[in-house]
Design a protein around this motif. Structure first.
Motif, PDB file in Angstrom:
ATOM      1  N   GLU A 107       0.810  -1.220   0.000  1.00 22.93           N
ATOM      2  CA  GLU A 107       0.000   0.000   0.000  1.00 22.93           C
ATOM      3  C   GLU A 107       0.843   1.270   0.000  1.00 22.93           C
ATOM      4  OE1 GLU A 107      -2.849  -0.082   3.112  1.00 22.93           O
ATOM      5  OE2 GLU A 107      -3.781  -1.959   2.469  1.00 22.93           O
ATOM      6  N   GLU A 108       2.131   1.160   0.281  1.00 26.29           N
ATOM      7  CA  GLU A 108       3.010   2.325   0.274  1.00 26.29           C
ATOM      8  C   GLU A 108       3.609   2.468  -1.131  1.00 26.29           C
ATOM      9  OE1 GLU A 108       4.385   5.573   1.072  1.00 26.29           O
ATOM     10  OE2 GLU A 108       3.589   4.631   2.900  1.00 26.29           O
ATOM     11  N   TYR A 109       2.888   3.150  -1.997  1.00 29.45           N
ATOM     12  CA  TYR A 109       3.250   3.167  -3.411  1.00 29.45           C
ATOM     13  C   TYR A 109       4.557   3.894  -3.688  1.00 29.45           C
ATOM     14  CZ  TYR A 109      -1.352   1.282  -4.404  1.00 29.45           C
ATOM     15  OH  TYR A 109      -2.458   0.469  -4.454  1.00 29.45           O
ATOM     16  N   PHE A 152       0.830  -8.102  -1.987  1.00 25.32           N
ATOM     17  CA  PHE A 152      -0.262  -7.166  -1.767  1.00 25.32           C
ATOM     18  C   PHE A 152      -1.265  -7.794  -0.798  1.00 25.32           C
ATOM     19  CE2 PHE A 152       1.593  -6.544  -5.943  1.00 25.32           C
ATOM     20  CZ  PHE A 152       1.930  -5.196  -5.892  1.00 25.32           C
TER      21      PHE A 152
END
Length: 289
Positions: A107-109, A152
């Protein structure tokens, strides 16, 4: 520790009485036919020496014969013992866990974009991908491999980690840490490139392609050069292949469960079957010498 060959005998020789003696003495063993011979496999060199000495004394078995030493027993090593024998497997899993933490489960792109196959940026609700040619022009060769470390969600990470532990340590025990490292990199490369060529620029990742490579490697190697390390329960092989076919139908995308990197799975499986074919043929040749 890898299984070793204790005895070779012609096909017309009756090993039945001697095998019965081994069973009575509690000696773990496996007999397979290779070429024009019967081959008797045991877990390690120490047991192999005992079996050869025993065969010299009683090739046709002897119900009154006592074991040369204390009876050999076979027990499954505990998790700690397995971990000590599988350092490379643990290193790969540790790197995968580290990446999962750094990317906060994908989620930490801002971190994910440095490990994905191609770079991307997000504007509003849209994601814009670059091309791999642009990545190569920037010298970002690591992108060929790093997607295999991306996961993911906790379920994605857990399932892939469990399967890598199960399959990776088998290869590390049978062929060594260096071979497992080379195979992991080869399967990861094949899976990532296959997915990119098939689907184009997209966000994908995970060890699944590598896992199908490990599966294909063990499968073909075991068929050509039978050994206890690569003898997977039939249900495991069948279930993973059925799962691959189900994923390829597109049912999960239809049910909006998310996209599946099917090309990565197929690419890894093909690469694994190729390495298993080569490795199995070489192992068979060495066993005949």
């Amino acid at each position: 520790m890898s299984p070793v060959i204790a005895l070779r005998a012609p096909l017309d020789e009756d090993l039945g009485p001697f095998i019965s003696l081994l069973a009575r003495l509690g000696v773990p063993h496996r007999v397979a036919e290779q070429g024009n011979e019967q081959v008797l496999w045991v877990p390690n060199d120490e047991i192999a020496g005992q079996v050869r000495e025993l065969y010299a004394r009683a090739p046709q078995g002897d119900p009154n014969l006592q074991p040369l030493r204390a009876p050999v027993t076979s027990s499954r090593p505990g998790i700690a013992a397995q971990a000590r024998r599988s350092p490379l497997t643990l290193v790969v899993l540790a790197l995968t866990l580290l990446v999962a933490v750094l990317t906060w489960g994908g989620e930490e792109y801002d971190v994910v974009r440095w490990l994905s196959f191609v770079d991307f940026h997000i504007e509003g609700q849209y994601i814009y991908f670059g091309t791999f040619a642009q990545a190569l022009d920037s010298g970002q060769w690591w992108r060929l491999l790093t997607p295999m470390l991306l996961h993911f969600g906790i379920l994605h990470l857990t399932m892939n980690s469990l399967w890598y532990w199960e399959l990776g340590r088998r290869i590390e025990a049978r062929q060594g840490a260096l071979m497992l490292l080379l195979l992991t990199l080869w399967f990861g490369l094949a899976a990532n490139v296959a997915q990119y060529v098939y689907a184009g620029p997209a966000l994908f990742g995970g060890l699944s392609g590598v896992l199908y490579g490990l599966l294909g490697h063990c499968w073909l190697f075991q068929l050509l050069a039978p050994n206890t390390a690569y003898k997977l329960p039939r249900g495991v092989l069948v279930s993973m292949l059925i799962w691959l076919l189900i994923c390829m139908t597109g049912v999960f995308e239809l049910l909006q469960f998310g996209a599946i990197a099917n090309a990565a799975h197929v690419g890894g499986l093909v690469a694994g079957c190729l390495s298993g074919l080569i490795g199995g043929l070489l192992a068979r040749q060495f066993a005949r010498r």
